[in-house]
Design an enzyme around this catalytic site. Structure first.
Site, PDB file in Angstrom:
ATOM      1  CG  ASP A 117      -0.833  -0.009   8.168  1.00  0.00           C
ATOM      2  OD1 ASP A 117      -1.650   0.822   8.579  1.00  0.00           O
ATOM      3  OD2 ASP A 117       0.364   0.270   7.911  1.00  0.00           O
ATOM      4  N   PRO A 137       8.970  -4.130  -0.379  1.00  0.00           N
ATOM      5  CG  PRO A 137       9.591  -2.026  -1.196  1.00  0.00           C
ATOM      6  CD  PRO A 137       8.501  -3.059  -1.269  1.00  0.00           C
ATOM      7  CB  VAL A 138      12.049  -5.916   4.303  1.00  0.00           C
ATOM      8  CG1 VAL A 138      12.152  -6.140   5.804  1.00  0.00           C
ATOM      9  CG2 VAL A 138      11.770  -7.242   3.588  1.00  0.00           C
ATOM     10  CB  ALA A 139      11.559  -2.365   7.674  1.00  0.00           C
ATOM     11  CG  MET A 166       5.949   0.707   0.506  1.00  0.00           C
ATOM     12  SD  MET A 166       6.511   0.379  -1.156  1.00  0.00           S
ATOM     13  CE  MET A 166       4.959   0.425  -2.067  1.00  0.00           C
ATOM     14  CB  ALA A 167       1.298  -2.232   4.620  1.00  0.00           C
ATOM     15  N   GLY A 168       4.406  -4.231   4.195  1.00  0.00           N
ATOM     16  CA  GLY A 168       4.809  -5.590   3.805  1.00  0.00           C
ATOM     17  C   GLY A 168       4.514  -6.616   4.892  1.00  0.00           C
ATOM     18  CB  SER A 227       0.231  -5.030   7.332  1.00  0.00           C
ATOM     19  OG  SER A 227       0.747  -4.225   8.365  1.00  0.00           O
ATOM     20  CB  ALA A 228       1.157  -7.513   2.670  1.00  0.00           C
ATOM     21  CE  LYS A 254       0.886   1.288   4.466  1.00  0.00           C
ATOM     22  NZ  LYS A 254       1.699   2.439   4.831  1.00  0.00           N
TER      23      LYS A 254
HETATM   24  O1  C5P Z   1      -0.547  -1.290  14.594  1.00  0.00           O
HETATM   25  P1  C5P Z   1       0.897  -1.490  14.290  1.00  0.00           P
HETATM   26  O2  C5P Z   1       1.465  -2.665  15.042  1.00  0.00           O
HETATM   27  O3  C5P Z   1       1.216  -1.551  12.850  1.00  0.00           O
HETATM   28  O4  C5P Z   1       1.643  -0.211  14.859  1.00  0.00           O
HETATM   29  C1  C5P Z   1       3.024  -0.171  15.014  1.00  0.00           C
HETATM   30  C2  C5P Z   1       3.368   1.022  15.881  1.00  0.00           C
HETATM   31  O5  C5P Z   1       3.138   2.233  15.155  1.00  0.00           O
HETATM   32  C3  C5P Z   1       2.566   1.162  17.148  1.00  0.00           C
HETATM   33  O6  C5P Z   1       3.123   0.416  18.195  1.00  0.00           O
HETATM   34  C4  C5P Z   1       2.628   2.651  17.411  1.00  0.00           C
HETATM   35  O7  C5P Z   1       3.874   3.000  17.979  1.00  0.00           O
HETATM   36  C5  C5P Z   1       2.625   3.226  16.004  1.00  0.00           C
HETATM   37  N1  C5P Z   1       1.260   3.598  15.561  1.00  0.00           N
HETATM   38  C6  C5P Z   1       0.651   4.705  16.117  1.00  0.00           C
HETATM   39  N2  C5P Z   1      -0.601   5.066  15.695  1.00  0.00           N
HETATM   40  C7  C5P Z   1      -1.235   4.353  14.742  1.00  0.00           C
HETATM   41  C8  C5P Z   1      -0.627   3.231  14.142  1.00  0.00           C
HETATM   42  C9  C5P Z   1       0.639   2.876  14.581  1.00  0.00           C
HETATM   43  O8  C5P Z   1       1.215   5.370  16.993  1.00  0.00           O
HETATM   44  N3  C5P Z   1      -2.440   4.740  14.349  1.00  0.00           N
END
Ligand code: C5P
Length: 303
Positions: free
Chosen positions: A139, A97-99, A102-104, A106-107, A12
């Site tokens: 994501d 791409p890793v980290a 682009m939500a890799g 999460s995908a 994404k």
């Molecule tokens: O939800 P996810 O695990 O992808 O989020 C990773 C980190 O990104 C969270 O631990 C938080 O630090 C940050 N985050 C945030 N607000 C969001 C989404 C992510 O602060 N809406």
């Protein structure tokens, strides 16, 4: 029962990422307009004695292959919900791409969830799959549905959006990733004591998506995490400038970065921007991809 199931799942880009103030739970409320783009990971699951994760493709030396991998956590979450053992081998063929913002990861979680549900014949409803996705990460629900959507809350409360045409993107991939929590923390630090309004989707951006108007979308791209990503990785300024100098209509950091995203007028303009980025040495590589892309889908076994 089939012996293996493969799910294809897209990357994404956030065409709008408006970040509210920090919430008591540590997350931030968002107005997050997701657009799925045509770069895909493939997640294949097959029965195994115990849970095992393998991966192939660029950057996979930087993803964990133990139970902390988000795809493994997805399989465990579904197995627990269904009261079965998560005996499964998950193989991730990475192209996202890793980290990279682009939500890799999460995908891969969304892919593993759909693949395991199909392999195990557990017939989980779409709404329950989406709820499981939301438990795994902000994501992950979008990775399941694809297309375009407005994400509210921490990004997990989705409203699908209409998209009236194709958009042509270029992605400049960096050598190293950026940590999403670090980027949010830097965003808070840069904002200091400023009062942050409640995030809202921009009507002009939603209209640009609905009508497929590339020029209008280029003018409306915003990412509140960009100053933070640039503060942590100042070299990205040169990457962004290279793309705009090469004719991109707009340049933006993708999500929490460090991937930079460039919107081009058409496919041939995207190729030119990609070539200029690669020649410039301001990124590891560049990829072109069209949007919108479909969400997670099971790949037919007979292909
Ligand atoms: O939800 P996810 O695990 O992808 O989020 C990773 C980190 O990104 C969270 O631990 C938080 O630090 C940050 N985050 C945030 N607000 C969001 C989404 C992510 O602060 N809406």
């Amino acid at each position: 029962m089939s012996r293996s199931v493969t799910v294809r799942v897209p990357a994404k880009v956030n065409v709008q990422l408006t970040v509210g103030g920090p919430r008591p739970d540590g997350f931030h409320d968002l107005a997050n307009v997701f657009l799925a783009v045509g770069l895909y990971d493939e997640v294949t699951v097959s029965p195994a004695e115990t849970l095992r994760v393998t991966a192939s493709g660029p950057g996979t030396d930087r993803i964990p292959l133990d139970a902390t991998n988000l795809a493994a956590r997805a399989a465990v979450a579904l197995a627990e919900r269904r009261g079965i053992a998560p005996g499964v081998h998950i193989h991730i063929a990475k192209d996202i791409p890793v980290a990279g913002g682009m939500a890799g990861g999460s995908a891969d979680a969304a892919g593993a969830l759909l693949a395991c549900d199909t392999l195990w014949g557990t017939g989980t409803s779409r709404s329950e799959l989406l709820a499981l996705c939301a438990e795994l990460g902000s994501d992950v629900p979008f990775s399941l549905i694809g297309g375009a959507a407005l994400g509210r809350g921490r990004g997990e409360l989705l409203t699908p959006l209409e998209v009236g045409g194709a958009f042509h993107w270029v992605f400049a991939v960096a050598d190293d990733g950026l940590s999403t929590p670090d980027v949010y923390r830097e965003c808070d630090r840069l904002r200091g004591a400023a009062v942050i309004p409640a995030p809202e989707a921009a009507p002009v951006l939603l209209e640009a998506l609905r009508t497929g108007d590339t020029t209008a979308l280029a003018g409306a791209l915003t990412n509140d995490l960009q100053p933070a990503a640039l503060s942590l990785r100042p070299a990205l300024r040169a990457t962004l400038a290279t793309g705009t100098d090469a004719g991109a209509l707009a340049a933006i950091v993708s999500g929490s970065g460090p991937t930079c995203a460039f919107l081009a007028k058409d496919a041939s303009a995207a190729d030119a921007v990609g070539a200029a980025l690669i020649a410039s040495g301001t990124c590891r590589t560049a990829r072109t991809a069209a949007a919108p892309a479909h969400g997670a889908v099971v790949v037919p076994p007979s292909r």
